[in-house]
Write an enzyme that holds these catalytic residues in place. Structure first.
Site, PDB file in Angstrom:
ATOM      1  N   HIS A 168       0.856  -1.181   0.000  1.00  0.00           N
ATOM      2  CA  HIS A 168       0.000   0.000   0.000  1.00  0.00           C
ATOM      3  C   HIS A 168       0.894   1.232   0.000  1.00  0.00           C
ATOM      4  CE1 HIS A 168      -4.063  -1.533   0.235  1.00  0.00           C
ATOM      5  NE2 HIS A 168      -3.713  -2.398   1.182  1.00  0.00           N
ATOM      6  N   ASP A 196       0.557   6.677  -4.142  1.00  0.00           N
ATOM      7  CA  ASP A 196      -0.563   6.321  -5.015  1.00  0.00           C
ATOM      8  C   ASP A 196      -0.823   7.399  -6.060  1.00  0.00           C
ATOM      9  OD1 ASP A 196      -0.929   4.011  -3.603  1.00  0.00           O
ATOM     10  OD2 ASP A 196      -2.833   4.572  -2.693  1.00  0.00           O
TER      11      ASP A 196
END
Length: 422
Positions: A168, A196
Site C-alpha cells: 500500500h 498512489d
C-alpha cells in the site's frame, strides 16, 4: 471546433510488428476538450488508476471503466453515500462510463477484445501476469491492435524481486526511502496518498500522454510500466540529488525543508497552527518584523535551534485568529493551517473555482466535487456527470458492438455483465 480523433490513427493498414505507417488523421467529434476522441479502457480500481483516468476524462477522453459484477470496486462502499452512490466513487469516476464484465468468463474476454480494436489505451492495475493469464496481456492485445498503448500500474513494477509483493501507499514510501526523513524523529503517516497519486496516478497520466504523442509521430503503440515505488523514489528530488552527489543521507528534522530549520509549523495558544516558509532574506526580514522581533534575522544564521524555540514561544502567546489578522497584511510566506472545511470555502479557492457542482449520473440533481485543478485558455474541462452505477452503460456499449437485446439479456442472466438502467 475540430478535435483530434485519436482512434483514427493512420491512412494505412496496421502491420504485425506493432507499427503503423502514415500520419494520424483528424476528424470531428461530439466530445469537447483537448483529449476529445481519445478512447480508454480502464480496468483499475481504488485510487491510482482511477485518479489518472479522471484527469483524462475531465479533459474529454472517453473512458469506459470495466468492473466485475460480483466484485465491484471497494470505493463504491465508502461513506458517505449521496444519491445512493459513494461520494468518493462519484468523484473519482466522474465523466466515465461503466461496463460490468466478469473477466473470468470467456464471453467477457471476447467483448474486451472487440472493444480493443476501437480503443487507444488500456489501463490496468492487477499484479504482474494477471491480465496475460486472462488473455488480455499487452502482447496478446497488440495482435489485435498494434498501435495500442497499454499502461500497467503496480506497487513495485513488472519485474524485480518485489514484482509479486503486496503493498500500500505507506509501504511504497517506506521502500522508496521518503518516509525515513519525514516526521518528528520517527516516520509519520501522510494525510494524502503520496505514492498512489503523485507516484502512480500522475506519472501514469504523464506517461500515457507521452505515448500518445509518440504514436502520433510514429504510429507505434507501446507498453508502459508504472511502479508506484519507482515514482516515489523519484520524489526524493532535492535530497536524493544531494545524497547521490556525496552528501549525508537525510534524517528526520535534519534538512532545511523537513524541520531542520525554522521552515516549520508552529502552534497557537488555542491549539491551531501556522506554517512559516520565510526562507528568502526579504521574506525572513518581513516575518521577523511582523512578529515584533527584527533581531531574529541574525539568529537564522547563528543559532537555528534558538530561533525555532523563540518563534514557537511567540506563536503560542496569541490565538489563531489573532495571527490570521497579523499575517493577512504581510507578504512573507506565512499562512494558517486550514482544516479541509476551511480550505473548501476559502475566498481564494472559491475564486479559482476548485469546487464545482456536477450532475448526478442517471438522475436529477447535482453533487459538489473537487474540480479539475488546471486551467486551460482554450479547452476547459467539462463536468458531464458523476461516477455511474455499476453497469449503467453495459447495454449501450454492448449494443455498439452488435449485441442485440436478447444477447445482452442472455449475458446478464449468465452473470457475464450487470444491467443497471439509468
Amino acid at each position: 471546433m475540430l478535435q483530434c480523433d485519436w482512434s483514427e490513427r493512420t491512412t494505412t493498414v496496421p502491420g504485425r510488428d506493432g507499427r503503423i505507417g502514415g500520419i494520424p488523421t483528424l476528424s470531428p467529434t461530439s466530445m469537447s476538450g483537448p483529449l476529445a476522441g481519445l478512447k480508454i479502457l480502464d480496468f483499475s480500481t481504488l485510487l491510482p488508476g482511477p485518479f489518472a483516468t479522471l484527469a483524462l476524462a475531465d479533459l474529454g477522453a472517453d473512458v469506459i471503466r470495466i468492473e466485475a459484477p460480483n466484485r465491484p470496486d471497494p470505493v463504491r462502499r465508502l461513506s458517505p453515500q449521496r444519491h445512493g452512490v459513494s461520494a468518493a466513487h462519484a468523484w473519482i469516476n466522474r465523466n466515465k462510463r461503466s461496463l460490468a464484465l466478469d473477466l473470468k468468463q470467456p464471453e467477457s474476454i471476447d467483448i474486451v477484445r472487440k472493444l480493443i480494436a476501437t480503443h487507444d489505451i488500456v489501463v490496468e492495475q492487477f499484479r504482474p501476469g494477471v491480465m496475460a493469464r486472462l488473455g488480455l496481456g499487452y502482447e496478446q492485445l497488440r495482435e489485435i491492435h498494434p498501435a495500442l498503448i497499454y499502461c500497467s500500474i503496480t506497487g513495485y513494477g513488472q519485474d524485480g524481486p518485489y514484482r509479486d509483493r503486496a503493498g500500500h501507499d505507506i509501504n511504497y514510501l517506506s521502500i522508496a526511502g521518503t518516509a525515513s526523513y519525514c516526521g518528528r524523529g520517527a516516520p509519520a503517516p501522510s494525510s494524502i496518498q503520496v505514492a498512489d497519486i503523485a507516484g502512480g496516478s500522475l506519472h501514469a497520466a504523464l506517461a500515457m500522454l507521452a505515448a500518445v504523442a509518440h504514436r502520433y509521430r510514429t504510429g507505434a503503440g507501446q507498453s508502459i510500466d508504472v511502479s508506484m515505488t519507482d515514482a516515489a523514489f523519484s520524489l526524493n528530488a532535492l535530497s536524493g540529488a544531494a545524497y547521490l552527489a556525496g552528501a549525508r543521507a537525510p534524517r528526520p528534522e535534519s534538512e532545511r525543508l523537513n524541520g531542520g530549520s525554522f521552515y516549520d509549523y508552529y502552534a497557537t495558544s488555542d491549539g491551531r497552527h501556522f506554517s512559516v516558509g520565510s526562507l528568502e532574506p526579504q521574506f525572513l526580514q518581513a516575518f521577523c518584523s511582523a512578529m515584533g522581533h527584527p533581531e531574529w534575522v541574525t539568529l537564522a544564521v547563528t543559532d537555528m535551534t534558538a530561533l525555532k524555540q523563540q518563534i514557537g514561544a511567540a506563536f503560542v502567546r496569541r490565538t489563531f485568529a489573532e495571527w490570521c489578522d497579523v499575517f493577512a497584511k504581510v507578504d512573507c510566506c506565512v499562512e494558517p493551517v486550514l482544516t479541509l472545511e476551511e480550505a473548501a470555502t476559502h475566498p481564494h479557492m472559491r475564486a479559482r473555482g476548485l469546487v464545482v457542482d456536477v450532475p448526478v449520473a442517471g438522475m436529477a440533481g447535482s453533487l459538489p466535487q473537487i474540480a479539475h485543478p488546471v486551467r486551460y485558455s482554450a479547452t476547459p474541462p467539462q463536468y458531464r456527470h458523476t461516477g455511474e452505477a455499476l453497469g449503467q452503460q453495459s447495454r449501450d456499449i454492448l449494443a455498439s458492438l452488435g449485441y442485440d437485446d436478447t444477447q445482452v439479456q442472455k449475458l446478464a442472466d449468465a452473470g457475464v455483465t450487470t444491467l443497471t438502467e439509468a
